[in-house]
Design an enzyme around this catalytic site. Structure first.
Site, PDB file in Angstrom:
ATOM      1  N   GLU A   1       0.943  -1.130   0.006  1.00  0.00           N
ATOM      2  CA  GLU A   1      -0.095   0.060   0.058  1.00  0.00           C
ATOM      3  C   GLU A   1       1.090   1.227   0.015  1.00  0.00           C
ATOM      4  O   GLU A   1       1.353   1.480   1.220  1.00  0.00           O
ATOM      5  CB  GLU A   1      -1.022   0.020   1.230  1.00  0.00           C
ATOM      6  CG  GLU A   1      -1.858  -1.181   1.620  1.00  0.00           C
ATOM      7  CD  GLU A   1      -3.069  -0.952   0.664  1.00  0.00           C
ATOM      8  OE1 GLU A   1      -3.183   0.244   0.007  1.00  0.00           O
ATOM      9  OE2 GLU A   1      -3.861  -1.883   0.371  1.00  0.00           O
TER      10      GLU A   1
ATOM     11  N   CYS B   1      -2.174   9.312   2.074  1.00  0.00           N
ATOM     12  CA  CYS B   1      -2.036   8.415   0.634  1.00  0.00           C
ATOM     13  C   CYS B   1      -2.867   8.965  -0.349  1.00  0.00           C
ATOM     14  O   CYS B   1      -2.459   9.256  -1.583  1.00  0.00           O
ATOM     15  CB  CYS B   1      -1.772   7.033   0.595  1.00  0.00           C
ATOM     16  SG  CYS B   1      -3.256   6.376   1.448  1.00  0.00           S
TER      17      CYS B   1
HETATM   18  P1  NAP Z   1       8.343   5.094   4.712  1.00  0.00           P
HETATM   19  O1  NAP Z   1       9.325   5.810   5.057  1.00  0.00           O
HETATM   20  O2  NAP Z   1       8.235   4.086   3.300  1.00  0.00           O
HETATM   21  O3  NAP Z   1       7.902   4.018   6.001  1.00  0.00           O
HETATM   22  C1  NAP Z   1       6.807   3.241   6.264  1.00  0.00           C
HETATM   23  C2  NAP Z   1       7.143   2.054   6.996  1.00  0.00           C
HETATM   24  O4  NAP Z   1       8.442   1.254   6.325  1.00  0.00           O
HETATM   25  C3  NAP Z   1       8.082   2.583   8.557  1.00  0.00           C
HETATM   26  O5  NAP Z   1       7.723   1.671   9.376  1.00  0.00           O
HETATM   27  C4  NAP Z   1       9.578   2.605   7.996  1.00  0.00           C
HETATM   28  O6  NAP Z   1      10.505   2.284   9.229  1.00  0.00           O
HETATM   29  C5  NAP Z   1       9.695   1.134   7.311  1.00  0.00           C
HETATM   30  N1  NAP Z   1      10.582   1.126   6.406  1.00  0.00           N
HETATM   31  C6  NAP Z   1      11.067   1.720   5.441  1.00  0.00           C
HETATM   32  N2  NAP Z   1      12.156   1.314   4.668  1.00  0.00           N
HETATM   33  C7  NAP Z   1      12.518   0.128   5.399  1.00  0.00           C
HETATM   34  C8  NAP Z   1      13.154  -1.058   5.188  1.00  0.00           C
HETATM   35  N3  NAP Z   1      14.075  -0.921   4.176  1.00  0.00           N
HETATM   36  N4  NAP Z   1      13.077  -2.182   5.794  1.00  0.00           N
HETATM   37  C9  NAP Z   1      12.123  -2.394   6.576  1.00  0.00           C
HETATM   38  N5  NAP Z   1      11.196  -1.258   7.115  1.00  0.00           N
HETATM   39  C10 NAP Z   1      11.382   0.017   6.265  1.00  0.00           C
HETATM   40  O7  NAP Z   1       6.906   5.833   4.514  1.00  0.00           O
HETATM   41  P2  NAP Z   1       6.233   6.844   5.657  1.00  0.00           P
HETATM   42  O8  NAP Z   1       6.996   8.081   5.543  1.00  0.00           O
HETATM   43  O9  NAP Z   1       6.423   6.261   7.074  1.00  0.00           O
HETATM   44  O10 NAP Z   1       4.719   7.024   5.280  1.00  0.00           O
HETATM   45  C11 NAP Z   1       4.311   7.635   4.297  1.00  0.00           C
HETATM   46  C12 NAP Z   1       4.127   6.941   2.912  1.00  0.00           C
HETATM   47  O11 NAP Z   1       3.260   5.880   3.133  1.00  0.00           O
HETATM   48  C13 NAP Z   1       3.611   8.167   1.941  1.00  0.00           C
HETATM   49  O12 NAP Z   1       4.188   7.403   0.655  1.00  0.00           O
HETATM   50  C14 NAP Z   1       1.937   7.628   1.703  1.00  0.00           C
HETATM   51  O13 NAP Z   1       1.459   8.013   0.623  1.00  0.00           O
HETATM   52  C15 NAP Z   1       1.948   5.840   2.112  1.00  0.00           C
HETATM   53  N6  NAP Z   1       0.817   5.370   2.507  1.00  0.00           N
HETATM   54  C16 NAP Z   1      -0.015   4.766   1.704  1.00  0.00           C
HETATM   55  C17 NAP Z   1      -1.205   4.460   2.164  1.00  0.00           C
HETATM   56  C18 NAP Z   1      -2.044   3.359   1.616  1.00  0.00           C
HETATM   57  O14 NAP Z   1      -2.968   2.667   1.946  1.00  0.00           O
HETATM   58  N7  NAP Z   1      -1.491   3.273  -0.019  1.00  0.00           N
HETATM   59  C19 NAP Z   1      -1.471   4.715   3.418  1.00  0.00           C
HETATM   60  C20 NAP Z   1      -0.760   5.462   4.151  1.00  0.00           C
HETATM   61  C21 NAP Z   1       0.451   5.951   3.636  1.00  0.00           C
HETATM   62  P3  NAP Z   1      11.228   3.648   9.891  1.00  0.00           P
HETATM   63  O15 NAP Z   1      10.035   4.603  10.166  1.00  0.00           O
HETATM   64  O16 NAP Z   1      11.944   2.773  10.861  1.00  0.00           O
HETATM   65  O17 NAP Z   1      12.241   4.010   8.603  1.00  0.00           O
END
Ligand code: NAP
Length: 455
Positions: free
Chosen positions: A229, A263
């Site tokens: 997602e 998102c």
């Molecule tokens: P993010 O930086 O990708 O982080 C999301 C999660 O992934 C966090 O728990 C992060 O941990 C973890 N993570 C990142 N890289 C990783 C890796 N290499 N290995 C393991 N875990 C990893 O995203 P965000 O900034 O938190 O959230 C915003 C994004 O989410 C936006 O792009 C938004 O559009 C999207 N989103 C999508 C939906 C949907 O349903 N489609 C809903 C809500 C949000 P850390 O915090 O420790 O880095």
């Protein structure tokens, strides 16, 4: 790797949590596997009762849980209460409808031969979740999998550890069995180790495209089922015959709720030329009503962003947007100084396909406005994106709006209302917005063994 709560309103460090030890990860996997084995023998109705107890726990202490959202990622307290309510609604949907989505399905097309499908559990699911909706995102994965009998191990975003811990505590307070849900302050390496462990059979990520690429690759490498997602650049299409008031209300709330960090935010307004001037005048007026302040104050209308780094990143993106030739139509693009992670709302125009930020997700209170002459132009612009998550269309001609909706490359789209995730409806994207569906009867089958039984 550090899990820290820094209040985005004033920059104060609230609490730090140590990263999990390898022993804790192993214990979580062992407990999860024990739950998986026991749940196979347990009637679903018992888990439905336990999930109802979790919904009751969130309902009884709604303010307690809401406060963590505001302290950890800055959400307005009214929106935080709304998120707790939605978390409860997601749980209750699966309490009431989960079992029905897992009833055997007969296949009768073969003359003289019988077959049916069974839907059963597969093992632990690792849920990697983002900070923008710290409880609903977790419940979207947990509730269906719990009913199915799959344990969930959570790796939450590192800036919302109190929310992660609060969800875990809520499960304990509700009397959920050991191993059904576990929050782990895992490092990225530990997440990869868990994905590779045979007791884990699914990975659900909600997050950015970059995290999606890495985690989907890890899941693929280990041949584990995954759902992704991810982000989006959703359109809000306003046709000449739209009800202006409805369109403006939907466009503005669709962009500015959660300080623009959703998102499915309405990131691109595509407005037909006949209504463009009126629409622009009206949204400027509405944007001006959003005033930054303490998110705990009921009167504040604009919360800070989730962190200083989110603020700085968006500031950098906006500089690239403007250096690339786009213009500010309304608002002040200068950085907000001080300890708070505030970002002033902006309306920008003149984003061209060659702008380096075109098709990048701007995660904050920034709307892009495009004037479009006809429906052909709208479809071309809407689909000129690597993403395909949500969208909205405003027109008083429902038939026309629905036909246009069919032409937009996206996982979901709303007519005459902002898109909202509802427990009854499938939620998910296409293209770089990811794959798989959460919520509804489809969400509970993502990590099910869909077993064919012939005879
Ligand atoms: P993010 O930086 O990708 O982080 C999301 C999660 O992934 C966090 O728990 C992060 O941990 C973890 N993570 C990142 N890289 C990783 C890796 N290499 N290995 C393991 N875990 C990893 O995203 P965000 O900034 O938190 O959230 C915003 C994004 O989410 C936006 O792009 C938004 O559009 C999207 N989103 C999508 C939906 C949907 O349903 N489609 C809903 C809500 C949000 P850390 O915090 O420790 O880095």
């Amino acid at each position: 790797m550090s899990y820290r709560v820094v209040n985005p309103y004033n920059g104060e460090l609230i609490k730090e949590f140590p990263a999990a030890t390898d022993e804790e990860v192993e214990q979580a996997l062992t407990d999860a596997n024990n739950f998986y084995q026991q749940a196979k023998e347990q009637p679903i109705e018992q888990r439905a009762e336990q999930l109802a107890a979790l919904a009751d726990e969130f309902t009884k202490r709604a303010d307690y849980y809401a406060n963590f959202l505001t302290a950890n990622m800055g959400k307005l307290i009214s929106e935080a209460r709304g998120e707790v309510k939605k978390t409860v609604a997601f749980a209750r949907y699966y309490v009431e409808n989960g079992a029905a989505a897992l009833v055997d399905q007969d296949y009768t097309a073969m003359a003289g031969r019988k077959a049916h499908l069974e839907f059963s559990s597969i093992g632990a699911v690792v849920a990697v979740e983002p900070w923008n909706f710290p409880y609903t995102q977790v419940m979207r994965v947990f509730a269906p999998n719990f009913i199915l009998g799959n344990p969930v191990i959570l790796k939450h975003a590192s800036i919302v550890p109190e929310c992660a811990q609060a969800f875990d505590d809520a499960c304990k307070a509700a009397g959920l069995p050991t191993g059904a849900f576990k929050n782990i302050f895992a490092t990225y390496d530990q997440v990869n180790q868990m994905i590779g462990d045979p007791r884990v059979q699914g990975v659900a990520l909600t997050g950015s495209e970059k995290a999606g690429e890495l985690i989907a690759a890890e899941a693929g490498h280990n041949l584990k089922k995954s759902t992704m997602e991810l982000g989006g650049t959703d359109v809000c299409i306003v046709l000449n015959d739209a009800d202006l008031k409805k369109a403006v209300a939907g466009a503005v709330s669709g962009r500015l709720r959660n300080a623009g960090q959703a998102c499915t935010s309405a990131k691109r307004y595509l407005v037909q030329s006949g209504i463009y001037d009126e629409f622009l005048t009206a949204i400027k007026k509405e944007f001006a009503k959003y005033q930054p302040g303490d998110p705990l104050n009921e009167k504040t209308t604009l919360a800070p962003l989730s962190s200083k780094s989110a603020q700085q990143n968006l500031q950098k993106q906006i500089k690239a947007v403007l250096d690339g030739g786009a213009k500010v139509l309304w608002g002040d693009p200068t950085a907000v100084e001080g300890p708070g992670a505030f970002f002033k709302p902006l309306i920008i125009s003149g984003m061209t396909y060659d702008n380096p930020m075109y098709d990048h997700e701007l995660f904050g209170p920034v709307a892009q406005l495009y004037k479009v002459d006809d429906e052909k132009g709208i479809v071309e612009l809407a689909n000129h994106s690597n993403y395909g998550l949500g969208g909205a269309i405003y027109s008083e001609n429902l038939d026309k709006a629905r036909k246009l909706a069919s032409k937009i490359e996206t996982g979901q789209i709303a007519v005459n209302q902002p898109l909202s995730s509802l427990p009854e409806l499938p939620f998910g994207g296409i293209k770089k917005s990811g794959y798989g569906r959460e919520l509804s009867n489809l969400g509970i089958r993502e990590f099910a063994n869909i077993k064919t039984v012939l005879g």
